[in-house]
Design a protein around this motif. Structure first.
Motif, PDB file in Angstrom:
ATOM      1  N   ILE A 178     -44.519   6.367 -13.742  1.00 49.29           N
ATOM      2  CA  ILE A 178     -43.400   6.637 -13.905  1.00 49.29           C
ATOM      3  C   ILE A 178     -43.264   6.399 -15.453  1.00 49.29           C
ATOM      4  N   HIS A 179     -43.175   7.656 -16.288  1.00 47.66           N
ATOM      5  CA  HIS A 179     -42.675   7.214 -17.797  1.00 47.66           C
ATOM      6  C   HIS A 179     -42.136   8.573 -18.224  1.00 47.66           C
ATOM      7  N   GLY A 180     -41.717   8.503 -19.430  1.00 45.65           N
ATOM      8  CA  GLY A 180     -40.918   9.669 -20.228  1.00 45.65           C
ATOM      9  C   GLY A 180     -39.647   9.635 -19.596  1.00 45.65           C
ATOM     10  N   GLY A 181     -39.101  10.818 -19.252  1.00 43.72           N
ATOM     11  CA  GLY A 181     -37.528  11.028 -19.078  1.00 43.72           C
ATOM     12  C   GLY A 181     -37.462  10.575 -17.412  1.00 43.72           C
ATOM     13  N   MET A 182     -38.502  10.435 -16.749  1.00 46.51           N
ATOM     14  CA  MET A 182     -38.252   9.723 -15.257  1.00 46.51           C
ATOM     15  C   MET A 182     -37.781   8.441 -15.357  1.00 46.51           C
ATOM     16  N   VAL A 183     -38.210   7.674 -16.388  1.00 47.63           N
ATOM     17  CA  VAL A 183     -37.903   6.234 -16.318  1.00 47.63           C
ATOM     18  C   VAL A 183     -36.272   5.736 -16.470  1.00 47.63           C
ATOM     19  N   PRO A 184     -35.451   6.631 -17.360  1.00 40.21           N
ATOM     20  CA  PRO A 184     -34.012   6.407 -17.182  1.00 40.21           C
ATOM     21  C   PRO A 184     -33.424   6.832 -15.685  1.00 40.21           C
ATOM     22  N   LYS A 185     -34.101   7.830 -15.247  1.00 36.99           N
ATOM     23  CA  LYS A 185     -33.442   8.276 -13.787  1.00 36.99           C
ATOM     24  C   LYS A 185     -33.739   7.216 -12.785  1.00 36.99           C
ATOM     25  N   VAL A 186     -34.895   6.758 -12.737  1.00 39.22           N
ATOM     26  CA  VAL A 186     -35.298   5.491 -11.734  1.00 39.22           C
ATOM     27  C   VAL A 186     -34.411   4.259 -12.261  1.00 39.22           C
ATOM     28  N   ASP A 187     -34.368   3.875 -13.394  1.00 38.18           N
ATOM     29  CA  ASP A 187     -33.493   3.232 -13.921  1.00 38.18           C
ATOM     30  C   ASP A 187     -31.867   3.183 -13.155  1.00 38.18           C
ATOM     31  N   ALA A 188     -31.548   4.263 -13.399  1.00 38.05           N
ATOM     32  CA  ALA A 188     -29.965   4.533 -12.743  1.00 38.05           C
ATOM     33  C   ALA A 188     -30.111   4.476 -11.292  1.00 38.05           C
ATOM     34  N   CYS A 189     -31.054   4.788 -10.701  1.00 36.11           N
ATOM     35  CA  CYS A 189     -31.099   4.680  -9.250  1.00 36.11           C
ATOM     36  C   CYS A 189     -30.954   3.023  -8.897  1.00 36.11           C
ATOM     37  N   LEU A 190     -31.924   2.333  -9.646  1.00 34.09           N
ATOM     38  CA  LEU A 190     -31.885   0.943  -9.197  1.00 34.09           C
ATOM     39  C   LEU A 190     -30.559   0.149  -9.652  1.00 34.09           C
ATOM     40  N   GLU A 191     -29.978   0.615 -10.664  1.00 29.84           N
ATOM     41  CA  GLU A 191     -28.740   0.354 -11.041  1.00 29.84           C
ATOM     42  C   GLU A 191     -27.684   0.386  -9.828  1.00 29.84           C
ATOM     43  N   ALA A 192     -27.808   1.583  -9.179  1.00 25.45           N
ATOM     44  CA  ALA A 192     -26.848   1.804  -8.012  1.00 25.45           C
ATOM     45  C   ALA A 192     -27.210   1.107  -6.904  1.00 25.45           C
ATOM     46  N   ILE A 193     -28.517   0.912  -6.558  1.00 20.38           N
ATOM     47  CA  ILE A 193     -29.039   0.054  -5.513  1.00 20.38           C
ATOM     48  C   ILE A 193     -28.645  -1.250  -5.524  1.00 20.38           C
ATOM     49  N   ASP A 194     -28.587  -1.711  -6.903  1.00 24.50           N
ATOM     50  CA  ASP A 194     -28.527  -3.169  -6.899  1.00 24.50           C
ATOM     51  C   ASP A 194     -27.064  -3.367  -6.847  1.00 24.50           C
ATOM     52  N   GLY A 195     -26.239  -2.380  -7.145  1.00 21.82           N
ATOM     53  CA  GLY A 195     -24.625  -2.378  -6.812  1.00 21.82           C
ATOM     54  C   GLY A 195     -24.175  -2.416  -5.409  1.00 21.82           C
ATOM     55  N   GLY A 196     -25.315  -2.013  -4.476  1.00 18.75           N
ATOM     56  CA  GLY A 196     -24.541  -1.876  -3.120  1.00 18.75           C
ATOM     57  C   GLY A 196     -24.720  -0.682  -2.611  1.00 18.75           C
ATOM     58  N   VAL A 197     -25.257   0.589  -3.392  1.00 15.22           N
ATOM     59  CA  VAL A 197     -25.408   1.906  -2.660  1.00 15.22           C
ATOM     60  C   VAL A 197     -26.633   1.788  -1.915  1.00 15.22           C
ATOM     61  N   GLN A 198     -26.546   2.281  -0.781  1.00 18.34           N
ATOM     62  CA  GLN A 198     -27.570   2.480   0.101  1.00 18.34           C
ATOM     63  C   GLN A 198     -28.948   3.047   0.015  1.00 18.34           C
ATOM     64  N   LYS A 199     -28.951   4.005  -0.678  1.00 18.07           N
ATOM     65  CA  LYS A 199     -29.985   5.080  -0.783  1.00 18.07           C
ATOM     66  C   LYS A 199     -29.686   5.928  -2.297  1.00 18.07           C
TER      67      LYS A 199
END
Length: 283
Positions: free
Chosen positions: A234-255
């Motif tokens: 996972i590199h380049g422009g996909m990194v901020p995408k997955v980071d945003a996903c993890l931010e949501a998951i850590d905040g209680g979003v299921q998927k």
């Protein structure tokens, strides 16, 4: 007659997913080709309307970086990026807000309303429902990090059966501050976790997260995402995408889902079929 039977079977296959997600909040980060192609815009509006009519509560956060850059170029205003993020001067901020809160936001709202949804456009400045402070003023200027989201503002709109369409502009914490330009992916994640969304979907111009052989990875855990980031898969422009996903998951979003917005009805395929079409990230 056989074609009609197949249509009914398709609807019945979707029924368990409709039942599961009915009354749930789904945040959609709307960007990429889905936001610029006239044909894909129509398909997006149809998808949102169907979700809305079956009882899902969609909340849309949109981007618009390309249109901002195009306008800055037309006005001969220099734009600069550091580490992939726009340096937002006061002059750039004026243009960004005009494009995001004005042109793009109202275009999306009008499109959804013309298809029969009950959409309303807002930015984080409205009721100061998103507050931020500078990420690093000396480096990125008025590019901000979110410090607070007033969930009740969006919750109240949802209760009134509106589809909120959010421009990623935040209010500054100081009196009279011009506000902050916010990364739309992270804005979507912060909104999703604040309002208790069940899912967050990122529409992109890629199939999803790919492995080293360029094959789609349909499901990833947080630990697997970290491993793939560490080894450079996972590199380049996909990194901020997955980071945003993890931010949501850590905040209680299921998927969190990263899907290809270039594929017509990709949201419905991801939500209402067992196979899905992109990458889902789970705890």
């Amino acid at each position: 007659m056989q074609a009609k039977i197949e249509t009914v079977k398709t609807l019945l296959d979707a029924l368990p997913f409709i039942r599961e997600f009915r009354k749930e909040i789904v945040v959609i980060k709307y960007g990429g080709s889905a936001q610029t192609s006239p044909q894909l815009k129509e398909k997006f509006a149809e998808d949102i309307l169907l979700m809305y009519l079956v009882g899902i509560k969609p909340v849309i956060v949109h981007g618009g970086g390309k249109k901002i850059t195009d306008m800055l170029d037309a006005l001969k205003i220099k734009t600069e990026f550091i580490d992939g993020q726009r340096v937002t001067t006061k002059e750039t901020m004026r243009i960004a807000e005009m494009i995001l809160s004005g042109e793009i936001n109202k275009e999306i709202v009008s499109l959804l309303n013309s298809h029969g949804a009950k959409a309303i456009g807002i930015s984080g400045k409205d009721a100061h429902f998103i507050s931020a402070r500078a990420k690093d003023f000396s480096k990125w200027g008025l590019t901000g990090n979110i410090t607070n989201v007033k969930a009740e503002v969006i919750s109240n709109l949802i209760k009134e059966n509106f589809v909120p369409v959010i421009a990623p502009i935040a209010a500054g914490e100081e009196m009279g501050h011009p506000g902050y330009n916010i990364n739309a992916d992270l804005c979507a994640s912060y909104v999703a976790k604040a309002i208790g969304a069940n899912k967050i979907i990122f529409l992109t111009d890629t199939e999803g997260v790919l492995n080293s052989e360029k094959q789609l990875l349909s499901t990833l855990t947080k630990d697997e995402v970290k491993l793939l980031k560490d080894n450079g898969t996972i590199h380049g422009g996909m990194v901020p995408k997955v980071d945003a996903c993890l931010e949501a998951i850590d905040g209680g979003v299921q998927k969190a889902h990263i899907i290809d917005g270039r594929l017509e009805h990709s949201m419905l395929l991801e939500l209402f079929t067992s196979e899905g079409v992109g990458t889902q990230i789970v705890k």
